[in-house]
Design an enzyme around this catalytic site. Structure first.
Site, PDB file in Angstrom:
ATOM      1  N   ARG A  56      40.872   4.034  58.216  1.00 39.65           N
ATOM      2  CA  ARG A  56      40.053   3.764  57.032  1.00 39.65           C
ATOM      3  C   ARG A  56      39.819   4.987  56.151  1.00 39.65           C
ATOM      4  O   ARG A  56      39.982   4.929  54.934  1.00 39.65           O
ATOM      5  CB  ARG A  56      38.668   3.232  57.455  1.00 39.65           C
ATOM      6  CG  ARG A  56      38.627   1.790  57.810  1.00 39.65           C
ATOM      7  CD  ARG A  56      37.626   1.580  58.923  1.00 39.65           C
ATOM      8  NE  ARG A  56      38.173   2.151  60.144  1.00 39.65           N
ATOM      9  CZ  ARG A  56      38.950   1.482  60.994  1.00 39.65           C
ATOM     10  NH1 ARG A  56      39.167   0.227  60.812  1.00 39.65           N
ATOM     11  NH2 ARG A  56      39.485   2.066  62.054  1.00 39.65           N
ATOM     12  N   LYS A  86      51.139  25.994  65.124  1.00 41.21           N
ATOM     13  CA  LYS A  86      51.610  27.355  65.409  1.00 41.21           C
ATOM     14  C   LYS A  86      50.432  28.307  65.607  1.00 41.21           C
ATOM     15  O   LYS A  86      50.625  29.508  65.788  1.00 41.21           O
ATOM     16  CB  LYS A  86      52.460  27.880  64.246  1.00 41.21           C
ATOM     17  CG  LYS A  86      53.657  27.025  63.900  1.00 41.21           C
ATOM     18  CD  LYS A  86      54.369  27.624  62.674  1.00 41.21           C
ATOM     19  CE  LYS A  86      55.332  26.631  62.059  1.00 41.21           C
ATOM     20  NZ  LYS A  86      55.797  27.071  60.740  1.00 41.21           N
ATOM     21  N   HIS A 135      29.762  12.597  59.620  1.00 36.47           N
ATOM     22  CA  HIS A 135      30.781  11.829  58.887  1.00 36.47           C
ATOM     23  C   HIS A 135      30.072  11.332  57.626  1.00 36.47           C
ATOM     24  O   HIS A 135      29.743  10.156  57.488  1.00 36.47           O
ATOM     25  CB  HIS A 135      31.258  10.667  59.765  1.00 36.47           C
ATOM     26  CG  HIS A 135      32.499   9.978  59.284  1.00 36.47           C
ATOM     27  ND1 HIS A 135      33.047  10.171  58.021  1.00 36.47           N
ATOM     28  CD2 HIS A 135      33.299   9.067  59.905  1.00 36.47           C
ATOM     29  CE1 HIS A 135      34.121   9.401  57.910  1.00 36.47           C
ATOM     30  NE2 HIS A 135      34.293   8.726  59.034  1.00 36.47           N
TER      31      HIS A 135
HETATM   32  N1  ASP Z   1      35.839   6.014  62.611  1.00 37.52           N
HETATM   33  C1  ASP Z   1      34.554   6.608  62.905  1.00 37.52           C
HETATM   34  C2  ASP Z   1      34.706   8.094  63.107  1.00 37.52           C
HETATM   35  O1  ASP Z   1      35.792   8.631  62.935  1.00 37.52           O
HETATM   36  C3  ASP Z   1      33.903   5.928  64.061  1.00 37.52           C
HETATM   37  C4  ASP Z   1      34.741   5.893  65.325  1.00 37.52           C
HETATM   38  O2  ASP Z   1      35.844   6.443  65.375  1.00 37.52           O
HETATM   39  O3  ASP Z   1      34.273   5.280  66.281  1.00 37.52           O
HETATM   40  O4  ASP Z   1      33.740   8.729  63.403  1.00 37.52           O
HETATM   41  N1   CP Z   2      35.254   4.560  59.997  1.00 45.50           N
HETATM   42  C1   CP Z   2      36.235   5.472  60.138  1.00 45.50           C
HETATM   43  O1   CP Z   2      36.028   6.691  59.957  1.00 45.50           O
HETATM   44  O2   CP Z   2      37.436   4.945  60.449  1.00 45.50           O
HETATM   45  P1   CP Z   2      38.760   5.798  60.733  1.00 45.50           P
HETATM   46  O3   CP Z   2      38.466   6.642  61.959  1.00 45.50           O
HETATM   47  O4   CP Z   2      39.820   4.771  60.962  1.00 45.50           O
HETATM   48  O5   CP Z   2      39.012   6.672  59.548  1.00 45.50           O
END
Ligand code: ASP
Ligand code: CP
Length: 322
Positions: A56, A86, A135
């Site tokens: 995503r 590297k 995040h």
């Molecule tokens: N996609 C989100 C993250 O990268 C949540 C997860 O991976 O569970 O933090």
């Molecule tokens: N929600 C989210 O960060 O999804 P991805 O890890 O797929 O980027």
């Protein structure tokens, strides 16, 4: 760090007024046919450097940049195919790529690494997830989704469920909720993935009502927003600890029966068993709508990051925005 460069490193940098402006802008992008979107990023290049897997975040950032008329260069498997393999430092990589692009979007397994990259670049850097720390853009999407689905961000009871220790999305969302008023947070996690007490204290000091709970079904009738998360397997050094945390809290039909009719279920995704797919057809299951909201929200964020002054014209059809 240059003060005139807009990095996005932590949700703590955003206030309520900014958030609401961003959400309105995202709504406008969501409503516009792609042809009518002013190409505010034309001529600009975004570099996405992902040292951890993603579906995503990377693709929706790239879609957002493309929709705004910009271009994208990508190190999709940066840990193995960039010169990090590297031994090059994140600082050196960021410094170099900043010479090729106008904006960097970085995901990295080490907490604090994206801020280190930002400290040595003179182009904006967006944190797409730094280890178990933050995040921020996911939290913006999460609160934007709450705003769209519930019609408000205040006076809600939010249950954060699952991995509140390593889950950076839940940590960022909890912090972002400090910008809301009259919010109650339930923290529902297995013993090994409880939220860091220092963060709990930070949330309480910022005025949030925070309560830890064990029985998700028992608190469900009070909940407006149920935020389920994946146990972050990649952050555990002990597989037994990981196994102990899995399967404890699952969103299934029984739980949905206990939730109010107006409630919504969110999840940053990917899910790996903590939401029964049978729930997907329930109108309260908002997690795929949440994922879709990533593009307009990130368009609004990219526009803000790349624009030195407030933008007044959003679309090519004369639609004006304050
Ligand atoms: N996609 C989100 C993250 O990268 C949540 C997860 O991976 O569970 O933090
Ligand atoms: N929600 C989210 O960060 O999804 P991805 O890890 O797929 O980027």
């Amino acid at each position: 760090m240059r003060p005139d460069v807009k990095h996005v490193l932590s949700v703590t940098q955003f206030d309520r007024q900014f958030l609401l402006q961003l959400f309105h802008r995202a709504d406008e992008f969501a409503a516009l046919p792609p042809r009518e979107i002013a190409p505010v990023a034309r001529g600009a290049i975004m570099a996405t450097l992902f040292y951890e897997p993603s579906t995503r975040t990377r693709l929706s950032f790239e879609a957002a940049m493309t929709r705004l008329g910009g271009s994208v260069i990508s190190a999709e498997y940066a840990a193995s195919t960039s010169s990090a393999a590297k031994g090059e430092s994140i600082e050196d990589t960021a410094r170099v790529v900043a010479g090729y692009a106008d904006l960097l979007v970085i995901r990295h397994p080490a907490a604090g690494s994206v801020a280190r990259a930002a400290a040595v670049t003179d182009v904006p850097v967006i944190n797409a997830g730094d280890g178990a720390n933050e995040h921020p853009t996911q939290a913006l999407i999460d609160l934007y989704t709450v705003w769209r689905e519930c019609g408000r961000i205040d006076g809600l009871t939010v249950a954060l469920v699952g991995d509140l220790r390593f889950g950076r999305a839940a940590r960022s969302l909890a912090r972002l909720l400090t910008q809301t008023v009259g919010t109650k947070i339930y923290l529902v996690a297995p013993p090994v993935t409880r939220m860091d007490p220092l963060l709990v204290e930070e949330l309480r000091s910022a005025g949030l009502e925070v309560e830890e709970a064990d029985d998700l079904v028992a608190i469900a009738p009070e909940v407006d927003v149920l935020y389920q998360t994946r146990i972050q397997r990649e952050r555990f050094s002990d597989p037994d600890e990981y196994a102990a945390a899995c399967g404890r809290y699952v969103v299934d039909q029984r739980l949905m029966r206990a939730l109010p009719r107006h409630a919504i279920v969110l999840h940053p995704l990917p899910r790996v068993g903590e939401i029964d797919p049978e729930v997907d057809t329930d109108p309260r299951a908002a997690y795929f709508r949440q994922a879709r909201n990533g593009v307009p929200l990130r368009m609004a964020l990219i526009e803000w990051v790349l624009t030195p002054h407030p933008v007044t014209v959003l679309s090519t059809n004369g639609h004006r925005h304050a």
